[in-house]
Motif scaffolding. Structure first.
Motif, PDB file in Angstrom:
ATOM      1  N   UNK A 141      60.016  -8.968  31.092  1.00 51.28           N
ATOM      2  CA  UNK A 141      59.313  -7.885  30.420  1.00 51.28           C
ATOM      3  C   UNK A 141      60.295  -7.028  29.611  1.00 51.28           C
ATOM      4  N   UNK A 144      62.198  -4.160  31.237  1.00 52.37           N
ATOM      5  CA  UNK A 144      63.325  -4.526  32.102  1.00 52.37           C
ATOM      6  C   UNK A 144      64.575  -4.742  31.253  1.00 52.37           C
ATOM      7  N   UNK A 147      65.976  -1.474  30.524  1.00 55.56           N
ATOM      8  CA  UNK A 147      66.731  -0.956  31.673  1.00 55.56           C
ATOM      9  C   UNK A 147      68.139  -1.548  31.709  1.00 55.56           C
TER      10      UNK A 147
ATOM     11  N   UNK B 118      45.073 -12.914  25.382  1.00 54.49           N
ATOM     12  CA  UNK B 118      44.251 -14.033  24.906  1.00 54.49           C
ATOM     13  C   UNK B 118      45.058 -15.027  24.049  1.00 54.49           C
ATOM     14  N   UNK B 120      48.157 -15.788  24.091  1.00 54.88           N
ATOM     15  CA  UNK B 120      49.084 -16.590  24.898  1.00 54.88           C
ATOM     16  C   UNK B 120      48.319 -17.629  25.706  1.00 54.88           C
ATOM     17  N   UNK B 176      54.193  -7.693  32.720  1.00 51.92           N
ATOM     18  CA  UNK B 176      55.296  -6.914  32.186  1.00 51.92           C
ATOM     19  C   UNK B 176      54.904  -5.949  31.091  1.00 51.92           C
ATOM     20  N   UNK B 203      55.639  -1.120  35.349  1.00 47.29           N
ATOM     21  CA  UNK B 203      56.249  -0.851  34.051  1.00 47.29           C
ATOM     22  C   UNK B 203      55.898   0.550  33.559  1.00 47.29           C
ATOM     23  N   UNK B 225      62.341  -2.035  38.359  1.00 46.86           N
ATOM     24  CA  UNK B 225      62.621  -2.969  37.273  1.00 46.86           C
ATOM     25  C   UNK B 225      63.058  -4.320  37.803  1.00 46.86           C
ATOM     26  N   UNK B 228      60.116  -6.127  39.223  1.00 50.45           N
ATOM     27  CA  UNK B 228      59.270  -6.632  38.150  1.00 50.45           C
ATOM     28  C   UNK B 228      59.865  -7.907  37.568  1.00 50.45           C
ATOM     29  N   UNK B 229      61.181  -7.873  37.393  1.00 47.07           N
ATOM     30  CA  UNK B 229      61.898  -9.037  36.870  1.00 47.07           C
ATOM     31  C   UNK B 229      61.689 -10.241  37.780  1.00 47.07           C
ATOM     32  N   UNK B 232      57.917 -11.490  37.633  1.00 47.33           N
ATOM     33  CA  UNK B 232      57.559 -12.208  36.404  1.00 47.33           C
ATOM     34  C   UNK B 232      58.305 -13.530  36.314  1.00 47.33           C
ATOM     35  N   UNK B 233      59.565 -13.542  36.761  1.00 45.65           N
ATOM     36  CA  UNK B 233      60.320 -14.787  36.679  1.00 45.65           C
ATOM     37  C   UNK B 233      59.696 -15.859  37.562  1.00 45.65           C
ATOM     38  N   UNK B 236      56.520 -17.076  35.857  1.00 44.29           N
ATOM     39  CA  UNK B 236      56.832 -17.938  34.720  1.00 44.29           C
ATOM     40  C   UNK B 236      57.375 -19.271  35.169  1.00 44.29           C
ATOM     41  N   UNK B 240      56.006 -22.897  34.104  1.00 44.13           N
ATOM     42  CA  UNK B 240      56.864 -23.910  33.481  1.00 44.13           C
ATOM     43  C   UNK B 240      56.903 -25.175  34.317  1.00 44.13           C
ATOM     44  N   UNK B 244      55.985 -28.940  33.156  1.00 40.07           N
ATOM     45  CA  UNK B 244      56.957 -30.025  33.233  1.00 40.07           C
ATOM     46  C   UNK B 244      56.414 -31.182  34.066  1.00 40.07           C
TER      47      UNK B 244
END
Lengths: 303, 247
Positions: A141, A144, A147, B118, B120, B176, B203, B225, B228-229, B232-233, B236, B240, B244
């Motif tokens: 995001x 982040x 930050x 939408x 995405x 995010x 956020x 933060x 959140x990272x 989201x990782x 994602x 992915x 794959x």
């Protein structure tokens, strides 16, 4: 086969024959729903763009592009006497361009070089690692990233909000986009082209510089423009890194303003509300034009 | 950064007053999940219909290309513009519908997030839907299937992984998103009780409180933060991975 399955198959066959009209109706209804919902989606887009044009166009004038943002008091005076708010967003425009310029300066060389490396070493573990890292980075995001730029640059390098910090944040966001688009556009080049250059005894660096980059140039441009259009509208990371500045500045260690930051300020200041729509219209126009330009280049290349 | 320990994750108290500081992220985690899930639920029917429209029903026609261009444009609009639009157009609309007194809240943010994600959600599902082999569809048609039955029994099973992956990636986007949500969620540090109540997301709390934060509060925000990272990782990575695995 036992009794029940035969029976159920019979029942199914009967159902199918009986409900032919029902199936047709279902089919039509579904098509109707699909069209309706699709139209709803597009109408949102048109509604958003339409609102901005409708509300924003009358504040756009010469001063809008030549003067810095007014302070609250001036805006309040103008508003109470029923005039247009004086001033414009030139500090935001120059700030945005400056930030994007420095971010590009950082991100483009790195992005293109890493992209070439990954393309040239498809099979290597390190390239795969780089590709995965870029994917992760792309999903982070934006706040982040803001930050992180704050912790790295604002705290340790410039000891205060600065252009550099904002540019670093934007560059981090650009990097994976440019890297992946470089790799993708290099993949489109026929191998024979490279092999021909190699066969003539051209040194490796010259193959990259004189063959790979020129032939994939429009692809690179598309990627770069798309990345720029993506970061131009970014607000969240800039709020944490560049803060904003009522004047035009070119000092890289000082706070600077940007169009999205100005919009955020206008939004928080009841006196400036009228300026929001014109700034937003400007920002959206700018971003969408870049966006379409890049798509146009990409489309032209395909033919 | 990890000085708060695991309690940070489960405590719902957030009190930046000096001397009586308590920081827990649960409120914001719940807020983030609620807005994003709501956004996904709203976005899926819209995105799915648009994908079918572009990649199946009107494949290759001029109408389809106009629709897909417009949806792509949606991806180009900066998040702050969605926020403003939501604040000035959508919020009064929700007030007039009588759904909530001020129009702020999780529902409003979810709605605007849905519009934002939408494009995405559609872009990848478009490709997978249009990549379903024609022979399969023709075989089904020759057996007398209607178009709906072809979509349901042929296209969906074949394109399922791509469609799922694209929705997961869109969900990651929604998690995010900052500004549009910050402007619409109402920014109150209470545990949301319904989808119409106000709240705060991870956020939005960073965006709101970062300016005046220092010391422990700053560390708490930075840990949010980090959280959140990580979230989201993971999301994602799942998306992915699905792409794959079934590519």
């Amino acid at each position: 086969m036992n009794q029940t399955t035969i029976l159920s198959q019979k029942a199914n066959a009967n159902d199918l024959a009986d409900s032919f009209i029902g199936r047709k109706i279902k089919d039509r209804v579904f098509l109707g729903v699909v069209i309706l919902l699709s139209l709803l989606t597009i109408s949102m887009v048109l509604l958003i763009i339409g609102t901005l044009i409708f509300k924003g166009h009358h504040q756009i004038n010469w001063a809008f592009f030549t003067q810095t943002a007014p302070n609250t008091f001036d805006a309040m005076m103008a508003k109470s006497s029923g005039q247009l708010i004086p001033g414009g967003i030139v500090n935001g425009i120059t700030g945005s361009l400056y930030l994007v310029f420095i971010a590009s300066l950082i991100a483009i060389p790195f992005g293109v070089l890493i992209g070439i490396y990954v393309y040239e070493n498809q099979q290597s573990k390190y390239a795969g690692f780089l590709r995965d890292t870029a994917d992760v980075l792309q999903g982070v995001p934006s706040i982040v990233i803001g930050l992180i730029a704050y912790l790295w640059v604002v705290v340790h390098v410039t000891h205060g909000y600065s252009v550099l910090a904002g540019s670093v944040a934007l560059a981090i966001m650009m990097l994976p986009l440019i890297m992946r688009s470089t790799e993708e556009s290099l993949k489109m080049i026929p191998d024979t082209l490279k092999e021909a250059a190699m066969a003539l005894g051209t040194p490796y660096y010259k193959v990259i510089w004189r063959v790979l980059i020129p032939t994939s140039f429009s692809g690179l441009m598309t990627g770069i423009l798309l990345a720029i259009s993506r970061i131009l509208g970014e607000t969240a990371p800039l709020m944490l890194t560049t803060l904003g500045n009522p004047e035009i500045t070119w000092n890289i260690t000082k706070p600077i303003s940007a169009v999205p930051l100005l919009i955020w300020q206008f939004y928080n200041d009841p006196n400036m509300v009228d300026l929001i729509w014109s700034s937003t219209l400007f920002l959206m126009g700018f971003v969408l034009i870049l966006n379409m330009l890049s798509k146009w280049i990409a489309a032209k290349r395909k033919i | 950064m990890q000085q708060f320990g695991w309690k940070f994750l489960i405590s719902s108290e957030w009190n930046p007053t000096q001397g009586d500081e308590h920081y827990g992220a649960l409120l914001f985690i719940v807020g983030t999940l609620m807005t994003s899930v709501l956004a996904l639920l709203i976005a899926i029917p819209l995105a799915f219909s648009t994908s079918l429209f572009v990649a199946e029903y009107f494949k290759g026609t001029r109408v389809a290309s106009i629709v897909s261009t417009l949806v792509d444009l949606l991806a180009g609009i900066p998040s702050i513009i969605f926020g403003l639009w939501g604040f000035y157009i959508l919020r009064p609309f929700i007030v007039s519908m009588g759904l909530s007194p001020q129009g702020y809240g999780i529902f409003t943010s979810g709605l605007i997030l849905a519009i934002m994600i939408i494009p995405y959600a559609t872009s990848l599902s478009n490709t997978t839907i249009s990549m379903v082999p024609n022979e399969l569809k023709e075989a089904a048609y020759s057996l007398g299937a209607t178009q709906l039955e072809v979509i349901w029994n042929v296209i969906l099973p074949n394109a399922r992984s791509g469609i799922t992956a694209s929705y997961i990636l869109a969900f990651g986007r929604a998690l995010g998103e900052t500004l549009a949500v910050t402007m619409l969620i109402g920014n109150s540090n209470i545990m949301p009780t319904s989808i119409f109540s106000t709240g705060n997301t991870m956020s939005s709390v960073i965006a709101n409180q970062f300016g005046e934060a220092s010391g422990l509060q700053l560390s708490a925000l930075i840990e949010i933060g980090l959280l959140l990272f990580v979230i989201t990782t993971i999301i994602n990575a799942i998306g992915k991975f699905i792409i794959k695995k079934f590519a």
